[in-house]
Design a protein around this motif. Structure first.
Motif, PDB file in Angstrom:
ATOM      1  N   PHE A  56      -1.293 -17.647   5.079  1.00 30.13           N
ATOM      2  CA  PHE A  56      -1.322 -17.435   6.593  1.00 30.13           C
ATOM      3  C   PHE A  56      -2.163 -18.345   7.293  1.00 30.13           C
ATOM      4  O   PHE A  56      -2.023 -18.660   8.455  1.00 30.13           O
ATOM      5  CB  PHE A  56      -1.128 -16.349   6.982  1.00 30.13           C
ATOM      6  CG  PHE A  56      -2.239 -15.326   6.558  1.00 30.13           C
ATOM      7  CD1 PHE A  56      -3.545 -15.766   5.931  1.00 30.13           C
ATOM      8  CD2 PHE A  56      -1.838 -13.915   6.422  1.00 30.13           C
ATOM      9  CE1 PHE A  56      -4.220 -14.609   5.523  1.00 30.13           C
ATOM     10  CE2 PHE A  56      -2.661 -12.784   5.840  1.00 30.13           C
ATOM     11  CZ  PHE A  56      -4.043 -13.324   5.457  1.00 30.13           C
ATOM     12  N   TRP A  57      -3.148 -18.939   6.636  1.00 29.10           N
ATOM     13  CA  TRP A  57      -4.096 -19.845   7.238  1.00 29.10           C
ATOM     14  C   TRP A  57      -3.516 -20.890   7.748  1.00 29.10           C
ATOM     15  O   TRP A  57      -3.738 -21.524   9.022  1.00 29.10           O
ATOM     16  CB  TRP A  57      -5.301 -20.382   6.493  1.00 29.10           C
ATOM     17  CG  TRP A  57      -6.370 -19.270   5.910  1.00 29.10           C
ATOM     18  CD1 TRP A  57      -6.283 -17.878   6.412  1.00 29.10           C
ATOM     19  CD2 TRP A  57      -7.235 -19.142   4.832  1.00 29.10           C
ATOM     20  NE1 TRP A  57      -7.410 -17.054   5.707  1.00 29.10           N
ATOM     21  CE2 TRP A  57      -7.867 -18.038   4.731  1.00 29.10           C
ATOM     22  CE3 TRP A  57      -7.406 -20.367   4.081  1.00 29.10           C
ATOM     23  CZ2 TRP A  57      -8.884 -17.675   4.005  1.00 29.10           C
ATOM     24  CZ3 TRP A  57      -8.247 -20.023   2.997  1.00 29.10           C
ATOM     25  CH2 TRP A  57      -9.410 -18.574   2.893  1.00 29.10           C
ATOM     26  N   GLY A  58      -2.910 -21.714   7.135  1.00 29.46           N
ATOM     27  CA  GLY A  58      -1.886 -22.969   7.422  1.00 29.46           C
ATOM     28  C   GLY A  58      -0.903 -22.645   8.427  1.00 29.46           C
ATOM     29  O   GLY A  58      -0.688 -23.392   9.022  1.00 29.46           O
ATOM     30  N   PHE A 182       1.913  -6.335  10.315  1.00 28.18           N
ATOM     31  CA  PHE A 182       0.437  -5.617  10.262  1.00 28.18           C
ATOM     32  C   PHE A 182      -0.339  -6.760  10.495  1.00 28.18           C
ATOM     33  O   PHE A 182      -0.551  -7.581   9.563  1.00 28.18           O
ATOM     34  CB  PHE A 182       0.460  -4.714   9.135  1.00 28.18           C
ATOM     35  CG  PHE A 182       1.636  -3.825   8.987  1.00 28.18           C
ATOM     36  CD1 PHE A 182       1.590  -2.531   9.679  1.00 28.18           C
ATOM     37  CD2 PHE A 182       2.519  -4.026   7.933  1.00 28.18           C
ATOM     38  CE1 PHE A 182       2.815  -1.649   9.496  1.00 28.18           C
ATOM     39  CE2 PHE A 182       3.575  -3.213   7.919  1.00 28.18           C
ATOM     40  CZ  PHE A 182       3.857  -1.879   8.817  1.00 28.18           C
ATOM     41  N   ALA A 183      -1.293  -6.514  11.400  1.00 27.57           N
ATOM     42  CA  ALA A 183      -2.236  -7.755  11.656  1.00 27.57           C
ATOM     43  C   ALA A 183      -3.104  -7.826  10.597  1.00 27.57           C
ATOM     44  O   ALA A 183      -3.745  -6.698   9.958  1.00 27.57           O
ATOM     45  CB  ALA A 183      -3.271  -7.542  12.969  1.00 27.57           C
ATOM     46  N   ALA A 184      -3.871  -8.872  10.065  1.00 21.77           N
ATOM     47  CA  ALA A 184      -4.456  -9.329   9.012  1.00 21.77           C
ATOM     48  C   ALA A 184      -6.061  -8.928   9.409  1.00 21.77           C
ATOM     49  O   ALA A 184      -6.328  -8.784  10.580  1.00 21.77           O
ATOM     50  CB  ALA A 184      -4.184 -10.483   8.247  1.00 21.77           C
ATOM     51  N   GLN A 189      -8.446 -14.409  10.854  1.00 20.95           N
ATOM     52  CA  GLN A 189      -7.631 -14.686  12.169  1.00 20.95           C
ATOM     53  C   GLN A 189      -8.171 -16.090  12.593  1.00 20.95           C
ATOM     54  O   GLN A 189      -9.357 -16.401  12.573  1.00 20.95           O
ATOM     55  CB  GLN A 189      -7.748 -13.827  13.207  1.00 20.95           C
ATOM     56  CG  GLN A 189      -7.391 -12.358  13.022  1.00 20.95           C
ATOM     57  CD  GLN A 189      -5.789 -12.200  12.912  1.00 20.95           C
ATOM     58  OE1 GLN A 189      -4.940 -13.272  13.272  1.00 20.95           O
ATOM     59  NE2 GLN A 189      -5.198 -11.428  11.816  1.00 20.95           N
ATOM     60  N   ASN A 190      -7.182 -17.045  12.751  1.00 19.52           N
ATOM     61  CA  ASN A 190      -7.549 -18.496  13.053  1.00 19.52           C
ATOM     62  C   ASN A 190      -8.676 -19.045  12.306  1.00 19.52           C
ATOM     63  O   ASN A 190      -9.607 -19.804  12.675  1.00 19.52           O
ATOM     64  CB  ASN A 190      -8.311 -18.479  14.423  1.00 19.52           C
ATOM     65  CG  ASN A 190      -7.200 -18.005  15.742  1.00 19.52           C
ATOM     66  OD1 ASN A 190      -6.148 -18.458  15.586  1.00 19.52           O
ATOM     67  ND2 ASN A 190      -7.677 -16.930  16.126  1.00 19.52           N
TER      68      ASN A 190
END
Length: 222
Positions: A56-58, A182-184, A189-190
Motif C-alpha cells: 500500500f505504500w506505492g 480498516f486504517a493501517a 501512512q504516507n
C-alpha cells in the motif's frame, strides 16, 4: 514489502531489498491503458473508492499525486476488524489485502479515470496473489467497489482491457465485496512521501510515481 517493526523500519537496507528489481525494470512495467469507455455519472462532491494492488505504500504514493484526489489512507480490506493488524495480515491468512481508500472529487477526476491510472502504473493485473517482490494474498490485485455503479464500471473496464489485449497475459484482478476498511498503523501512512529514499520505495514505488507524471501529465499534482 519487507517486513519490519516501526522501530526497525528505517534500518532495513540489506542486499535482499536491493535485489528485488532495478528502478528501470519497475518503470518498464507501466502500460498506458486506454481510457474507459464507460464512466459513472457525477453525483455529489465526494466519492470513495478502495484499491488493492500490492504494497500500500506505492498505491497511496501514486494516488496522492492525482488531481482531484482529496485524501488517501493506507489500510486493510477483505477481512475482519479483529485481524486488521500488520503483523497478522502479513501472514496471508486473514483474507485482508493491503489497500488504499481514496476520497476524490468526481468533478475533477472520476472513478473510471482512477481505474485507468491503477491499471496503467500501480498494479500488474496479470500477477496472481503477488506484486513485484511481494508474495501472498495480502498483495493481490483487487478492487472493492463502493457502489453498484462502481462495480459496473470496473467490470466493463476489465472487459474492455481484455478485449483490447492490453496485457500479454490474462487479467486476474478481482472484484470483491468489502467487509469494511480498516486504517493501517500510523507509521504506514504516507510512507512514500515521508521516506522517499527508503530502498524499497526507490526501487519499487518511485518509478510508479514517475510513470504517472510521464504517462498522465494532465492528471499530475505535485
Amino acid at each position: 514489502m519487507t517486513r519490519f517493526t516501526p522501530f526497525a523500519a528505517l534500518l532495513v537496507v540489506g542486499a535482499a531489498v536491493f535485489a528485488f528489481r532495478s528502478p528501470s525494470a519497475a518503470s518498464d512495467l507501466a502500460v498506458r491503458a486506454p481510457a474507459a469507455a464507460l464512466a459513472e455519472p457525477i453525483v455529489g462532491n465526494r466519492e470513495t473508492a478502495i484499491f488493492a494492488g500490492g504494497c500500500f505504500w506505492g498505491v497511496q504514493g501514486v494516488f496522492s499525486h492525482v488531481k482531484g484526489v482529496v485524501s488517501t489512507t493506507a489500510g486493510y480490506t477483505g477481512g475482519k476488524a479483529s485481524t486488521a493488524e500488520y503483523e497478522t495480515v502479513s501472514t496471508g491468512t486473514t483474507g485482508h489485502a493491503e489497500s488504499v481508500k481514496v476520497v476524490f472529487d468526481p468533478h475533477q477526476v472520476n472513478y473510471a479515470d482512477l481505474l485507468r491510472i491503477y491499471f496503467s502504473v500501480i498494479t500488474d493485473p496479470t500477477e496472481l496473489n503477488r506484486q513485484g517482490p511481494d508474495e501472498g494474498t495480502q498483495y493481490r490485485s483487487a478492487l472493492f467497489p463502493q457502489s453498484a455503479t462502481q462495480a459496473k464500471v470496473a467490470r466493463a473496464y476489465i472487459s474492455q482491457l481484455t478485449a483490447a489485449r492490453t496485457y500479454s497475459a490474462p487479467i486476474v484482478t478481482r472484484l470483491e465485496t468489502s467487509q469494511g476498511f480498516f486504517a493501517a498503523e500510523g507509521y504506514h501512512q504516507n510512507f512514500l512521501a515521508r521516506n522517499p529514499d527508503y530502498p524499497y520505495i526507490v526501487i519499487n514505488d518511485r518509478p510508479k510515481v514517475d510513470a504517472l507524471h510521464r504517462i498522465f501529465p494532465q492528471s499530475w499534482r505535485a
